[in-house]
Write a protein that holds these residues in place. Structure first.
Motif, PDB file in Angstrom:
ATOM      1  N   ALA A 273      26.978  -8.680  -4.456  1.00 36.32           N
ATOM      2  CA  ALA A 273      26.735  -9.478  -5.708  1.00 36.32           C
ATOM      3  C   ALA A 273      26.177  -8.845  -6.678  1.00 36.32           C
ATOM      4  N   LEU A 274      25.205  -7.757  -6.392  1.00 37.98           N
ATOM      5  CA  LEU A 274      24.882  -7.130  -7.760  1.00 37.98           C
ATOM      6  C   LEU A 274      25.772  -6.346  -8.291  1.00 37.98           C
ATOM      7  N   ALA A 275      26.640  -5.536  -7.487  1.00 43.29           N
ATOM      8  CA  ALA A 275      27.505  -4.804  -8.088  1.00 43.29           C
ATOM      9  C   ALA A 275      28.489  -5.477  -8.696  1.00 43.29           C
ATOM     10  N   LYS A 276      28.956  -6.796  -8.519  1.00 40.43           N
ATOM     11  CA  LYS A 276      29.856  -7.400  -9.287  1.00 40.43           C
ATOM     12  C   LYS A 276      29.386  -7.784 -10.761  1.00 40.43           C
ATOM     13  N   GLN A 277      27.878  -7.849 -10.935  1.00 46.64           N
ATOM     14  CA  GLN A 277      27.124  -8.205 -12.230  1.00 46.64           C
ATOM     15  C   GLN A 277      27.074  -6.750 -13.025  1.00 46.64           C
ATOM     16  N   VAL A 278      27.278  -5.880 -12.397  1.00 43.12           N
ATOM     17  CA  VAL A 278      26.994  -4.853 -13.254  1.00 43.12           C
ATOM     18  C   VAL A 278      28.216  -4.020 -13.764  1.00 43.12           C
ATOM     19  N   PRO A 279      28.363  -3.776 -15.110  1.00 44.34           N
ATOM     20  CA  PRO A 279      29.586  -3.289 -15.653  1.00 44.34           C
ATOM     21  C   PRO A 279      29.725  -1.770 -15.458  1.00 44.34           C
ATOM     22  N   VAL A 280      30.848  -1.390 -14.777  1.00 45.31           N
ATOM     23  CA  VAL A 280      31.019   0.269 -14.516  1.00 45.31           C
ATOM     24  C   VAL A 280      31.937   0.706 -15.556  1.00 45.31           C
ATOM     25  N   THR A 281      31.699   1.950 -16.227  1.00 45.94           N
ATOM     26  CA  THR A 281      32.600   2.217 -17.236  1.00 45.94           C
ATOM     27  C   THR A 281      33.596   3.128 -16.544  1.00 45.94           C
ATOM     28  N   ALA A 282      34.694   3.303 -16.942  1.00 49.96           N
ATOM     29  CA  ALA A 282      35.690   4.314 -16.551  1.00 49.96           C
ATOM     30  C   ALA A 282      35.391   5.635 -16.778  1.00 49.96           C
TER      31      ALA A 282
END
Length: 320
Positions: A273-282
């Motif tokens: 759930a926390l990983a879904k809320q954090v934006p990950v840059t390419a």
């Protein structure tokens, strides 16, 4: 991953194409996550630290066994600290050969300790430029999840946004219980233990912190100051729920290891759930060698076709 029948030893391109089309239509093909170069580098660094820690424990046990075998005991309490190392430098063995063995074991422990510190420093420096660094920082808001426990699952599993629901995340770690059901009979056994062993062990290690009442410690408060409010809300919800579940399962008389396995399963869901809320840059893809463009016209060379539909291959006209 492609399922394969037992005893099928005939392999041709046509049979493979037909089999892939059938499996694709029936939905029996399992997609495989391909990590990036930077993810592989972080995984190698994490595994190198884990191997060094194992070597350090082995060297420490070997040194302690040598000292106990010769009835050499330390009166202090700081085992492995500076005072203990000073005491080891003053140890005198009965014979010169035994003294050489003792000093060799002490030097092995010191070398592994220094290597462990260097790898931890490199992990901290390389992790700041990692594209999954925001996920690692967000996971540290959970209780019992510090740098080591947060880095290992991310390095082993990569980007967690590919999982559609937390149940898939649990299956990837092997934390779901095995089941044997037929008709009205339903029997559940131990966890499946599939997937990455390192990631599962790290999550289980972090789940042991839920055996204490829910609270915010001083070190956890320092980590929460840099995180947004939605992540802090999910963190507190996870801590209250997991601590309550630990007390409930313990009151039912469950084995502590079974209870921790259930807590680890819930902790992995909150990690998703926390990983879904954090934006990950390419990640920027870099080539390890410069690209060399092929010239359109080369003096003294003409294209030679191979087959009807083959691409032209540059060759020497004298060797055609």
């Amino acid at each position: 991953m492609i399922p394969k029948k037992t005893g099928d030893r005939v392999k041709t391109d046509r049979r493979d194409a037909i089999q892939l089309a059938r499996l694709r239509r029936s939905g029996d093909l399992t997609p495989v996550y391909v990590p990036t170069v930077q993810d592989e580098a972080s995984r190698d660094l994490s595994r190198a630290r884990e191997e060094t820690l194992h070597d350090l424990k082995t060297a420490t046990f070997r040194l302690q066994a040598f000292l106990l075998r010769h009835d050499i005991r330390d009166t202090g309490r700081a085992t492995g600290g500076p005072a203990h190392l000073r005491w080891l430098s003053e140890v005198v063995c009965p014979t010169p050969a035994q003294h050489i063995v003792c000093q060799a074991d002490v030097r092995a422990v010191t070398e592994h300790t220094d290597r462990l510190q260097r790898l931890a420093q490199e992990r901290h420096e390389q992790g700041t430029a990692w594209r999954l660094c925001p996920v690692v920082d967000a996971w540290q808001a959970l209780r019992g999840v510090q740098v080591t426990v947060a880095v290992i699952p991310v390095a082993e599993l990569g980007d967690l946004t590919r999982f559609e629901n937390p149940r898939q995340r649990m299956h990837s770690l092997g934390l779901t219980p095995s089941e044997d059901a037929s008709g009205e009979r339903r029997r559940q056994g131990g966890i499946t233990k599939t997937g990455k062993t390192q990631a599962r062990r790290a999550v289980v290690e972090g789940a042991w912190a839920s055996r204490y009442p829910a609270k915010v410690s001083r070190h956890l408060q320092l980590r929460l100051e840099k995180l947004p409010t939605p992540i802090q809300d999910v963190r507190w919800k996870a801590q209250v729920r997991l601590c309550k579940r630990y007390r409930h399962l313990s009151a039912r008389g469950k084995n502590p290891h079974q209870v921790v396995g259930a807590i680890a399963r819930g902790l992995s869901a909150f990690m998703w759930a926390l990983a879904k809320q954090v934006p990950v840059t390419a990640e920027r893809r870099r080539l390890s060698w410069p690209c060399i463009e092929r010239p359109t016209e080369l003096p003294g060379k003409v294209p030679k076709p191979i087959g009807r539909e083959a691409a032209p291959v540059w060759c020497n006209p004298r060797r055609r």
